[in-house]
Design a protein around this motif. Structure first.
Motif, PDB file in Angstrom:
ATOM      1  N   GLY A  52       0.790  -1.226   0.000  1.00 34.89           N
ATOM      2  CA  GLY A  52       0.000   0.000   0.000  1.00 34.89           C
ATOM      3  C   GLY A  52       0.822   1.276   0.000  1.00 34.89           C
ATOM      4  N   THR A  53       2.112   1.166   0.237  1.00 30.07           N
ATOM      5  CA  THR A  53       2.937   2.366   0.220  1.00 30.07           C
ATOM      6  C   THR A  53       3.284   2.745  -1.216  1.00 30.07           C
ATOM      7  OG1 THR A  53       4.976   1.081   0.383  1.00 30.07           O
ATOM      8  CG2 THR A  53       3.952   1.784   2.444  1.00 30.07           C
ATOM      9  N   SER A  54       3.632   4.002  -1.396  1.00 32.42           N
ATOM     10  CA  SER A  54       4.072   4.433  -2.723  1.00 32.42           C
ATOM     11  C   SER A  54       5.139   5.507  -2.588  1.00 32.42           C
ATOM     12  CB  SER A  54       2.894   4.934  -3.553  1.00 32.42           C
ATOM     13  OG  SER A  54       2.402   6.129  -3.013  1.00 32.42           O
ATOM     14  N   ARG A  55       5.917   5.631  -3.612  1.00 27.41           N
ATOM     15  CA  ARG A  55       7.005   6.622  -3.634  1.00 27.41           C
ATOM     16  C   ARG A  55       7.112   7.186  -5.019  1.00 27.41           C
ATOM     17  NH1 ARG A  55      11.980   3.156  -2.191  1.00 27.41           N
ATOM     18  NH2 ARG A  55      13.178   4.991  -2.792  1.00 27.41           N
ATOM     19  N   GLU A  56       7.460   8.473  -5.069  1.00 29.12           N
ATOM     20  CA  GLU A  56       7.715   9.096  -6.361  1.00 29.12           C
ATOM     21  C   GLU A  56       9.196   9.420  -6.458  1.00 29.12           C
ATOM     22  OE1 GLU A  56       4.505  11.617  -8.025  1.00 29.12           O
ATOM     23  OE2 GLU A  56       6.089  13.130  -8.050  1.00 29.12           O
ATOM     24  N   ILE A  57       9.816   8.996  -7.547  1.00 28.76           N
ATOM     25  CA  ILE A  57      11.265   9.148  -7.697  1.00 28.76           C
ATOM     26  C   ILE A  57      11.557   9.817  -9.036  1.00 28.76           C
ATOM     27  CG2 ILE A  57      13.458   7.886  -7.787  1.00 28.76           C
ATOM     28  CD1 ILE A  57      12.061   5.617  -6.314  1.00 28.76           C
ATOM     29  N   PRO A  58      12.402  10.835  -9.037  1.00 30.35           N
ATOM     30  CA  PRO A  58      12.732  11.464 -10.323  1.00 30.35           C
ATOM     31  C   PRO A  58      13.521  10.524 -11.222  1.00 30.35           C
ATOM     32  CG  PRO A  58      14.034  12.423  -8.547  1.00 30.35           C
ATOM     33  CD  PRO A  58      13.060  11.475  -7.905  1.00 30.35           C
ATOM     34  N   LEU A  59      13.270  10.631 -12.506  1.00 28.09           N
ATOM     35  CA  LEU A  59      14.025   9.880 -13.507  1.00 28.09           C
ATOM     36  C   LEU A  59      15.069  10.821 -14.078  1.00 28.09           C
ATOM     37  CD1 LEU A  59      11.042   8.167 -15.334  1.00 28.09           C
ATOM     38  CD2 LEU A  59      12.944   6.922 -14.316  1.00 28.09           C
ATOM     39  N   VAL A  60      16.318  10.450 -13.929  1.00 28.06           N
ATOM     40  CA  VAL A  60      17.397  11.327 -14.384  1.00 28.06           C
ATOM     41  C   VAL A  60      18.241  10.636 -15.454  1.00 28.06           C
ATOM     42  CG1 VAL A  60      17.499  12.601 -12.215  1.00 28.06           C
ATOM     43  CG2 VAL A  60      18.903  10.564 -12.514  1.00 28.06           C
ATOM     44  N   LEU A  61      18.761  11.453 -16.338  1.00 29.44           N
ATOM     45  CA  LEU A  61      19.607  10.938 -17.416  1.00 29.44           C
ATOM     46  C   LEU A  61      20.849  10.268 -16.846  1.00 29.44           C
ATOM     47  CD1 LEU A  61      20.478  10.785 -20.422  1.00 29.44           C
ATOM     48  CD2 LEU A  61      21.506  13.030 -20.109  1.00 29.44           C
ATOM     49  N   GLN A  62      21.145   9.093 -17.355  1.00 33.44           N
ATOM     50  CA  GLN A  62      22.383   8.431 -16.952  1.00 33.44           C
ATOM     51  C   GLN A  62      23.066   7.816 -18.170  1.00 33.44           C
ATOM     52  OE1 GLN A  62      22.685   6.980 -13.001  1.00 33.44           O
ATOM     53  NE2 GLN A  62      23.424   4.996 -13.673  1.00 33.44           N
ATOM     54  N   LYS A  63      24.367   7.996 -18.247  1.00 37.00           N
ATOM     55  CA  LYS A  63      25.164   7.344 -19.284  1.00 37.00           C
ATOM     56  C   LYS A  63      25.483   5.934 -18.804  1.00 37.00           C
ATOM     57  CE  LYS A  63      25.897  11.232 -21.626  1.00 37.00           C
ATOM     58  NZ  LYS A  63      25.160  11.453 -22.884  1.00 37.00           N
ATOM     59  N   PRO A  64      25.573   4.986 -19.732  1.00 36.25           N
ATOM     60  CA  PRO A  64      25.918   3.633 -19.298  1.00 36.25           C
ATOM     61  C   PRO A  64      27.253   3.609 -18.571  1.00 36.25           C
ATOM     62  CG  PRO A  64      25.876   3.815 -21.708  1.00 36.25           C
ATOM     63  CD  PRO A  64      25.380   5.100 -21.175  1.00 36.25           C
ATOM     64  N   LYS A  65      27.292   2.844 -17.498  1.00 38.81           N
ATOM     65  CA  LYS A  65      28.514   2.751 -16.709  1.00 38.81           C
ATOM     66  C   LYS A  65      29.391   1.624 -17.233  1.00 38.81           C
ATOM     67  CE  LYS A  65      25.921   3.055 -12.821  1.00 38.81           C
ATOM     68  NZ  LYS A  65      25.517   3.035 -11.435  1.00 38.81           N
ATOM     69  N   GLU A  66      30.650   1.679 -16.870  1.00 37.79           N
ATOM     70  CA  GLU A  66      31.606   0.656 -17.293  1.00 37.79           C
ATOM     71  C   GLU A  66      31.105  -0.736 -16.902  1.00 37.79           C
ATOM     72  OE1 GLU A  66      34.142   0.900 -19.100  1.00 37.79           O
ATOM     73  OE2 GLU A  66      35.080  -1.060 -18.815  1.00 37.79           O
ATOM     74  N   GLY A  67      31.095  -1.627 -17.865  1.00 31.48           N
ATOM     75  CA  GLY A  67      30.686  -2.996 -17.583  1.00 31.48           C
ATOM     76  C   GLY A  67      29.201  -3.236 -17.696  1.00 31.48           C
ATOM     77  N   GLU A  68      28.434  -2.177 -17.845  1.00 30.97           N
ATOM     78  CA  GLU A  68      26.995  -2.339 -17.922  1.00 30.97           C
ATOM     79  C   GLU A  68      26.591  -2.826 -19.309  1.00 30.97           C
ATOM     80  OE1 GLU A  68      24.399   0.512 -15.097  1.00 30.97           O
ATOM     81  OE2 GLU A  68      24.658   1.267 -17.114  1.00 30.97           O
ATOM     82  N   ARG A  69      25.586  -3.647 -19.338  1.00 33.92           N
ATOM     83  CA  ARG A  69      25.039  -4.110 -20.621  1.00 33.92           C
ATOM     84  C   ARG A  69      24.589  -2.885 -21.412  1.00 33.92           C
ATOM     85  NH1 ARG A  69      22.463  -8.816 -22.525  1.00 33.92           N
ATOM     86  NH2 ARG A  69      23.013  -9.870 -20.596  1.00 33.92           N
ATOM     87  N   THR A  70      25.197  -2.653 -22.561  1.00 33.47           N
ATOM     88  CA  THR A  70      24.983  -1.412 -23.299  1.00 33.47           C
ATOM     89  C   THR A  70      24.778  -1.699 -24.779  1.00 33.47           C
ATOM     90  OG1 THR A  70      26.426  -0.251 -21.746  1.00 33.47           O
ATOM     91  CG2 THR A  70      25.992   0.841 -23.845  1.00 33.47           C
ATOM     92  N   VAL A  71      23.827  -0.985 -25.343  1.00 35.85           N
ATOM     93  CA  VAL A  71      23.566  -1.091 -26.769  1.00 35.85           C
ATOM     94  C   VAL A  71      24.278   0.054 -27.481  1.00 35.85           C
ATOM     95  CG1 VAL A  71      21.753  -0.828 -28.518  1.00 35.85           C
ATOM     96  CG2 VAL A  71      21.372  -2.287 -26.529  1.00 35.85           C
ATOM     97  N   TYR A  72      24.980  -0.256 -28.560  1.00 35.22           N
ATOM     98  CA  TYR A  72      25.645   0.757 -29.386  1.00 35.22           C
ATOM     99  C   TYR A  72      24.951   0.776 -30.735  1.00 35.22           C
ATOM    100  CZ  TYR A  72      29.156   0.565 -25.761  1.00 35.22           C
ATOM    101  OH  TYR A  72      29.797   0.622 -24.543  1.00 35.22           O
ATOM    102  N   PHE A  73      24.664   1.970 -31.222  1.00 35.14           N
ATOM    103  CA  PHE A  73      23.864   2.047 -32.449  1.00 35.14           C
ATOM    104  C   PHE A  73      24.239   3.263 -33.265  1.00 35.14           C
ATOM    105  CE2 PHE A  73      20.882   5.552 -31.519  1.00 35.14           C
ATOM    106  CZ  PHE A  73      21.123   5.735 -30.167  1.00 35.14           C
TER     107      PHE A  73
END
Ligand SMILES: [Zn+2]
Ligand SMILES: [Zn+2]
Length: 202
Positions: free
Chosen positions: A85-106
Motif C-alpha cells: 500500500g505504500t508508494s514513492r515518487e522518484i525522479p528519472l534522471v539521465l544516466q550514461k551507461p557505466k563501465e561494464g553495464e550491458r549497453t547497446v551501441y547504435f
C-alpha cells in the motif's frame, strides 16, 4: 524495412502491453527492444524498455520501429506502488551507461546497425556508434518480491511526435544489468575504459 501499418500509432497496440505480459503481440515481436533484458511498453510513437534491477529502474528509449534512441532532453518521474500500500515518487534522471553495464551501441542514421559492444558504422564512413543512455530512478529493489511492485513511468520532453508518454510496468523480477562477461567476475574499480577487451576476434 518499415512496417507500413503495424498498428503503431493507435491505442490497440499499447493496450496489448500495459501492466504485465498478457501474451505476445501477433506478428510483432519486441526482441529489438529487449536488449537490456527489460520489459517492453508501447506508447503512441515509442517503445520503452523498463529494466528493474536491485539498484533501481532504468528506462531505455526506442522508436515505434524499435530503433534505439538517446534520451536527449527527456525527463520524468517514476511512481512506485508497493503491494503493502505504500508508494514513492522518484525522479528519472539521465544516466550514461557505466563501465561494464550491458549497453547497446547504435548508429542513429542506420537502424540496422545495432550491437552490444562499441564500434563504428561503416556505412557512415567509420562514425563512432552511440552508446544508448537511459533514464534512471534510484531505488533499492533488492528485497522486493516479483509482482509486489507496480511502476508508473511519466516521461516528458520526448521528440518524435509524442512529447509525453505514460505507461505502467509490474515488477517481474530483477534483471542483470552487467554485461555477461562482466557479471561473473567482480568489476575492477578504476579500470580504464579501453582495457579488458582482449577477447575480440580480429
Ligand atoms: Zn510494439
Ligand atoms: Zn551509420
Amino acid at each position: 524495412m518499415r512496417a507500413q501499418s503495424g498498428g503503431h500509432g493507435d491505442d490497440t497496440h499499447a493496450s496489448m502491453h500495459g501492466t504485465g505480459r498478457g501474451g505476445e503481440t501477433p506478428g510483432h515481436s519486441h526482441e529489438k527492444c529487449e536488449l537490456h533484458l527489460g520489459q517492453v511498453s508501447m506508447t503512441k510513437a515509442h517503445h520503452f524498455e523498463t529494466v528493474f534491477a536491485a539498484d533501481g529502474i532504468r528506462i531505455y528509449f526506442y522508436t515505434g520501429d524499435q530503433s534505439p534512441l538517446l534520451v536527449e532532453k527527456a525527463e520524468g518521474k517514476a511512481t512506485l506502488r508497493f503491494k503493502d500500500g505504500t508508494s514513492r515518487e522518484i525522479p528519472l534522471v539521465l544516466q550514461k551507461p557505466k563501465e561494464g553495464e550491458r549497453t547497446v551501441y547504435f548508429c542513429p542514421m542506420h537502424e540496422d546497425v545495432v550491437q552490444m559492444e562499441p564500434g563504428e558504422c561503416l556505412k557512415c564512413g567509420g562514425m563512432r556508434l552511440f552508446a544508448q543512455d537511459y533514464l534512471y530512478a534510484k531505488a533499492d529493489l533488492s528485497k522486493v518480491e516479483p509482482g509486489a511492485l507496480e511502476a508508473t513511468i511519466r516521461i516528458k520532453g520526448l521528440s518524435g511526435g509524442e512529447p509525453e508518454a505514460l505507461f505502467t510496468e509490474t515488477y517481474e523480477g530483477a534483471a542483470t544489468t552487467m554485461r555477461p562477461e562482466e557479471a561473473g567476475e567482480a568489476a575492477v574499480p578504476g579500470e580504464a575504459k579501453e582495457a579488458g577487451h582482449e577477447g575480440h576476434a580480429h
